[in-house]
Motif scaffolding. Structure first.
Motif, mmCIF file in Angstrom:
data_model
loop_
_atom_site.group_PDB
_atom_site.id
_atom_site.type_symbol
_atom_site.label_atom_id
_atom_site.label_comp_id
_atom_site.label_asym_id
_atom_site.label_seq_id
_atom_site.Cartn_x
_atom_site.Cartn_y
_atom_site.Cartn_z
ATOM 1 N N THR A 188 54.517 33.773 45.572
ATOM 2 C CA THR A 188 54.405 34.421 44.249
ATOM 3 C C THR A 188 55.382 33.834 43.229
ATOM 4 O OG1 THR A 188 53.613 36.460 45.268
ATOM 5 C CG2 THR A 188 54.448 36.627 43.012
ATOM 6 N N PRO A 189 56.720 33.794 43.527
ATOM 7 C CA PRO A 189 57.623 33.198 42.526
ATOM 8 C C PRO A 189 57.326 31.726 42.272
ATOM 9 C CG PRO A 189 58.811 33.590 44.582
ATOM 10 C CD PRO A 189 57.490 34.296 44.687
ATOM 11 N N THR A 190 56.769 31.034 43.282
ATOM 12 C CA THR A 190 56.439 29.614 43.114
ATOM 13 C C THR A 190 55.309 29.435 42.102
ATOM 14 O OG1 THR A 190 57.093 29.177 45.394
ATOM 15 C CG2 THR A 190 55.725 27.518 44.334
ATOM 16 N N ILE A 191 54.245 30.250 42.231
ATOM 17 C CA ILE A 191 53.110 30.147 41.302
ATOM 18 C C ILE A 191 53.533 30.579 39.898
ATOM 19 C CG2 ILE A 191 50.795 30.993 40.769
ATOM 20 C CD1 ILE A 191 50.909 29.028 43.138
ATOM 21 N N VAL A 192 54.337 31.649 39.819
ATOM 22 C CA VAL A 192 54.827 32.105 38.505
ATOM 23 C C VAL A 192 55.673 31.002 37.859
ATOM 24 C CG1 VAL A 192 56.343 33.766 37.328
ATOM 25 C CG2 VAL A 192 54.752 34.551 39.095
ATOM 26 N N ARG A 193 56.523 30.364 38.678
ATOM 27 C CA ARG A 193 57.410 29.299 38.195
ATOM 28 C C ARG A 193 56.633 28.091 37.676
ATOM 29 N NH1 ARG A 193 58.953 24.787 40.985
ATOM 30 N NH2 ARG A 193 60.836 23.715 40.268
ATOM 31 N N CYS A 194 55.451 27.842 38.234
ATOM 32 C CA CYS A 194 54.667 26.656 37.856
ATOM 33 C C CYS A 194 54.449 26.543 36.355
ATOM 34 C CB CYS A 194 53.285 26.697 38.529
ATOM 35 S SG CYS A 194 53.318 26.234 40.252
#
Length: 302
Positions: free
Chosen positions: A272-278
């Protein structure tokens, strides 16, 4: 007039470095949460809990733990990536019998990005190793896996050199390459496809679509990369962090150990934080790259 190939390579390298720096500053706190959740999935209920816990432990500094090696990693990776990307495009033109200024298809650009990622992996792996260890240092100390120590970039570098030698900096290299090759095919493919879509909709050239469409295209490219390769990145982070305790198993054995003992869901911990960070990070990456490259190229057109 197009610049000489050497000058073109320097422009691509410089623009990649600017994009890499923009990527780190805009997405580092979420990257810290990703690494912590990948390495210790049972410690955190979710990304918000991880970010708040890190903030309570170390404040804002904790969220930006590993920023110096992250900057080194991203500037080095993206400099080499975009320079190699330009070179690989020329190789594809040569192999296809095209003119050196011919416009490549989105598929051809995706292939160029995929091959370019092999070269960038060689400079990314050592710096990302240091970054991941710094980011997960608190959890490693609290779990008793390592003794408490001075958590600085230099102390981690010295520890690797002392305990593992120069080859220790390349822990997880195979997994990094296995992640990067398919990942960057999706990354550049999705980015170029989105830019083409925006250009068709706006009835203009791809280079003239504007700031918001470039940033959104970069975000979608980044999300495409992570959705495809996230389990491999989780294994890479685990290898790089857990190798602090001694010799760590290779990719396949680590993958099977996680799947058997923690379940397949653990391989997606921190997604989740990875996709948001993208979207902020990769949007800033491509925006920094495209704008700075355009400005530098303009100097040679005058």
């Amino acid at each position: 007039m197009a610049p000489h190939q050497v000058v073109q390579a320097i422009i691509d390298l410089s623009a990649g470095a600017i994009g890499g720096a923009a990527c780190v500053f805009s997405g580092q706190p979420l990257d810290t949460a990703k690494v912590k959740m990948q390495t210790f999935p049972s410690l955190y209920r979710g990304s918000i809990h991880c970010i708040l816990s890190t903030y309570k432990q170390d404040g804002v500094r904790g969220l930006y733990q590993g920023t110096i090696p992250a900057l080194m990693a991203n500037i080095a990776e993206n400099s080499v990536l975009f320079m190699s990307y330009g070179f690989c495009q020329q190789v594809i033109r040569f192999a296809a019998g095209l003119h050196h200024d011919a416009v490549l298809s989105n598929m051809q650009k995706a292939c160029a990005g995929s091959v370019a990622s092999i070269f960038s992996s060689l400079v990314l792996c050592p710096t990302e190793l240091v970054k991941c260890r710094l980011q997960a240092m608190y959890e490693m100390e609290m779990s008793g896996k390592i003794a408490k120590s001075n958590n600085s970039v230099w102390s981690v570098v010295k520890s690797i050199m002392r305990n593992e030698g120069p080859q220790g900096f390349f822990q997880g290299l195979t997994t990094t390459i296995a992640r990067e090759v398919p990942g960057y095919f999706c990354f550049f493919g999705a980015y170029e496809l989105c830019r083409t879509g925006f250009a068709d909709y706006m009835e203009c050239e791809k280079d003239d679509i504007g700031v918001a469409p470039i940033a959104l295209s970069g975000g979608i490219g980044g999300a495409s990369l992570w959705l495809v390769v996230y389990p491999m990145d989780c294994v890479k982070s685990r290898i790089q962090v857990m190798s602090m305790t001694g010799k760590q198993a290779g990719f396949f054995k680590t993958f099977m150990t996680i799947a058997r003992s923690e379940g397949m869901r653990a391989l997606y911990s921190g997604l989740t934080p990875t996709i948001v960070r993208c979207f902020p990070a990769n949007g800033a990456l491509f925006l920094g790259y495209e704008v700075s490259r355009k400005l530098m190229m303009k100097e040679f057109d005058n």
